[in-house]
Write an enzyme that holds these catalytic residues in place. Structure first.
Site, PDB file in Angstrom:
ATOM      1  N   LYS A 188      10.469  46.915 -63.037  1.00  0.00           N
ATOM      2  CA  LYS A 188       9.633  47.743 -64.186  1.00  0.00           C
ATOM      3  C   LYS A 188       8.227  47.332 -64.004  1.00  0.00           C
ATOM      4  O   LYS A 188       7.963  46.048 -64.115  1.00  0.00           O
ATOM      5  CB  LYS A 188      10.470  47.528 -65.524  1.00  0.00           C
ATOM      6  CG  LYS A 188       9.587  48.318 -66.635  1.00  0.00           C
ATOM      7  CD  LYS A 188      10.526  48.087 -68.087  1.00  0.00           C
ATOM      8  CE  LYS A 188       9.969  48.678 -68.969  1.00  0.00           C
ATOM      9  NZ  LYS A 188      10.813  48.605 -70.383  1.00  0.00           N
TER      10      LYS A 188
ATOM     11  N   SER B  52      12.409  52.282 -72.684  1.00  0.00           N
ATOM     12  CA  SER B  52      11.210  52.252 -72.030  1.00  0.00           C
ATOM     13  C   SER B  52      11.302  52.089 -70.350  1.00  0.00           C
ATOM     14  O   SER B  52      10.218  52.232 -69.597  1.00  0.00           O
ATOM     15  CB  SER B  52       9.992  51.346 -72.463  1.00  0.00           C
ATOM     16  OG  SER B  52      10.532  50.129 -72.357  1.00  0.00           O
TER      17      SER B  52
ATOM     18  N   SER C 108      15.494  49.439 -74.807  1.00  0.00           N
ATOM     19  CA  SER C 108      14.884  49.897 -73.456  1.00  0.00           C
ATOM     20  C   SER C 108      15.470  50.041 -72.346  1.00  0.00           C
ATOM     21  O   SER C 108      15.157  50.431 -71.165  1.00  0.00           O
ATOM     22  CB  SER C 108      13.400  49.369 -73.416  1.00  0.00           C
ATOM     23  OG  SER C 108      12.521  49.956 -74.594  1.00  0.00           O
TER      24      SER C 108
END
Length: 597
Positions: free
Chosen positions: A81, A157, A181
């Site tokens: 990420k 996210s 997330s």
């Protein structure tokens, strides 16, 4: 027969490397080809290091050829990420305010451990700006889309990583979870995701959102997540919040099942309104736990909606993120994040300390709850995936992402391990997730329960040929430019942050097709009451009863003991009759038996 290496799990790839039937170079080329084909449609990656990945794959292939792999993930395609520091690659955090020139000299602990284990790093996956919301779009990288339906969001996210793994762009990714997330995008894309106990996976630098932020694996199978946990939990002195290192192998005991466990099931936590299709699928999934021998009881943990506690922590963190930016940089920031940060800047010292104290009380309440119940089951999300590029479902009346994620952020506040497993599909083919919450530090138990469910209901991957190929063909015909140079139009991003009047109760409303176009549901006339209980199967091994925790005079939650087998469940206390769904009568509740193909 030609093998689709993109569909292989990490465990399967490693078995193939060991047997010499496939090679890391083949697996890496397959992943890169899938990225090249589908990333223009899904927008999962904002950085792909093709040259570095192939070089690492060749080195891995040589090690496997000598029978000397570097570590337990040698040669497995993995993504990171783009909030997590990665040496040699810019970490843009989804923000135009970051400087891509760096220097980028450090690996975060998770990345360092993956490298040491031989993981083959493909690139960085998309995130909303600084990971501030539960969907994935940003002015820097544009809108990321869901492989099951590209009109829908994959959540966030960690949405880029979720969409990538679901679409076969490598079987492993590492995500962060500060309010859901990891679990939100895994729930929306049909993956397994684990938010470990806080401190179980070392993190550095500390998230600006503080001690609600966790790191964890996002995978297609529970076994792959257990394999990643063996690597990610290795110690790193840079994290002073880290738990003492536990040298356990998370794969040991994974197949031990759940017979005899005491499991609580809360369909709504006492205050959440859930889409009817989601509620029905989760209730059916919970039945499987009883069929596998667990003692399952319908009972809530007994706390009130902690949205305000989370809001103070999260919004103050957002204010801290933006406090380091210049006025010119702030103008580049996502308008929604600016709004949240402005509210966070108004938090007083007393409000902050009240939130800290109330957070502690919530944690104590959950400790007490788990003295009676080994696990808690809830929906992962109250709704299926909605329109991509929006912070909240169109026409929902919500303003902020926290309004449709009420099942996830409570357990960031309490720092418990929580996982999501895919448990079915809506009538329009969108995945639905079941959340499994364990006591603090019981990460292995959560994995074991998830694996037991997976063994009874194997997870599915999207049909990429049917869903994506027509769009991929069209996208491939367009000129190729770097993703970072293709930001979504400002108006398109801003549309997802338009202020709408929230529900007066602050709760998530059951989705109605007319009110929320594109979000599947059932007509209002069909959802006016609770799901009707069905007759249990003759071979059911654990009764599912209805009970409600009772608050004791000290203010802590004293979970009510299960009703005697075959007897009536306890009547809800007077203080627990204000929930948003219709409560069941004072009788034993039995979940409907699982449908079998």
């Amino acid at each position: 027969m030609k093998q689709d290496l993109c569909s292989f799990t990490a465990t399967e790839l490693l078995a193939g490397y060991r047997a010499g039937t496939i090679s890391p170079v083949e697996a890496t080329r397959a992943a890169l080809a899938r990225i090249k084909k589908l990333n223009p449609v899904l927008n999962c990656f904002n950085l792909v290091d093709e040259k570095g990945a192939l070089a690492a794959a060749r080195a891995s292939e040589a090690r496997w050829g000598k029978g000397a792999p570097m570590g337990p993930l040698d040669g497995v395609p993995t993504s990171i990420k783009d909030i997590i520091l990665t040496k040699g690659w810019p970490t843009r955090r989804g923000s135009k305010t970051t400087d891509p020139s760096g220097p980028w000299n450090d690996d975060a602990p998770a990345v360092a451990r993956l490298r040491e284990a031989g993981a083959m790093l493909l690139g960085k996956t998309t995130t909303p700006e600084f990971g501030w919301k539960g969907v994935t779009d940003s002015a820097l990288t544009g809108i990321t889309r869901n492989p099951w339906n590209t009109d829908r969001t994959p959540g966030g996210s960690s949405g880029g990583g979720a969409a990538a793994v679901a679409a076969g762009m490598g079987p492993l990714t590492i995500g962060t979870d500060g309010g859901g997330s990891i679990r939100i995008p895994c729930g929306f894309t049909g993956l397994f995701g684990l938010k470990p106990s806080f401190g179980r996976v070392p993190a550095w630098p500390l998230s600006p959102f503080g001690t609600v932020a966790h790191l964890g694996p996002m995978t297609r199978t529970v076994a792959d997540a257990a394999l990643m946990m063996n690597v990610l939990t290795l110690p790193d002195a840079r994290d002073w919040h880290a738990l003492p290192y536990d040298p356990r192998d998370y794969r040991v005991g994974l197949e031990d099942g759940i017979r005899g466990l005491r499991i609580a099931y809360s369909p709504d936590l006492g205050y959440v309104k859930v889409d009817y299709e989601v509620a029905a699928l989760v209730r059916e999934a919970v039945q499987i736990f009883a069929e596998l021998g667990a003692h399952v009881e319908e009972v809530g943990p007994g706390f009130e909606n902690p949205a305000e506690i989370f809001r103070v922590h999260w919004y103050a963190g957002a204010a801290y993120v933006l406090s380091a930016l210049t006025a010119e940089q702030r103008r580049l920031v996502d308008p929604g994040l600016r709004e949240v940060a402005a509210e966070g800047a108004k938090v007083t010292l007393k409000q902050h300390m009240d939130a800290v104290q109330n957070r502690g009380a919530l944690g104590v309440a959950m400790n007490a709850f788990h003295s009676q119940y080994d696990l808690l089951l809830t929906p992962t999300l109250p709704i299926p995936a909605f329109e991509a590029g929006k912070e909240v479902p169109e026409g929902s009346g919500m303003k902020r992402w926290t309004e449709w994620t009420p099942f996830s952020y409570p357990f960031n506040l309490t720092q418990q391990p929580a996982a999501t497993v895919p448990c079915g599909f809506t009538s329009t083919g969108l995945p639905v997730g079941l959340q499994i919450v364990g006591p603090r530090y019981a990460d292995a138990l959560v994995l074991r329960a998830a694996r037991a469910f997976e063994s009874a209901r194997p997870f599915q991957m999207p049909d990429l040929n049917a869903v994506l190929e027509p769009q991929a063909t069209e996208a491939e015909a367009a000129p190729e430019t770097a993703l970072a140079e293709q930001p979504a139009p400002a108006a398109e991003i801003a549309a997802g942050h338009a202020a709408a009047a929230p529900d007066a109760t602050g709760s998530v409303k059951a989705t109605e097709p007319a009110a929320a176009p594109g979000v599947p549901g059932t007509p209002a006339a069909d959802r006016t009451g609770p799901i009707t209980p069905a007759t249990p199967k003759a071979d059911r091994t654990g009764p599912i009863t209805s009970a409600t925790p009772v608050a004791d005079p000290t203010g802590s939650v004293a979970p009510q003991k299960p009703a005697a087998e075959g007897g009536a469940a306890a009547k809800p206390s007077e203080s627990d009759t204000t929930g948003t769904r219709d409560r069941a009568a004072d009788t034993t509740i039995v979940l409907p038996p699982r449908k079998r193909s």
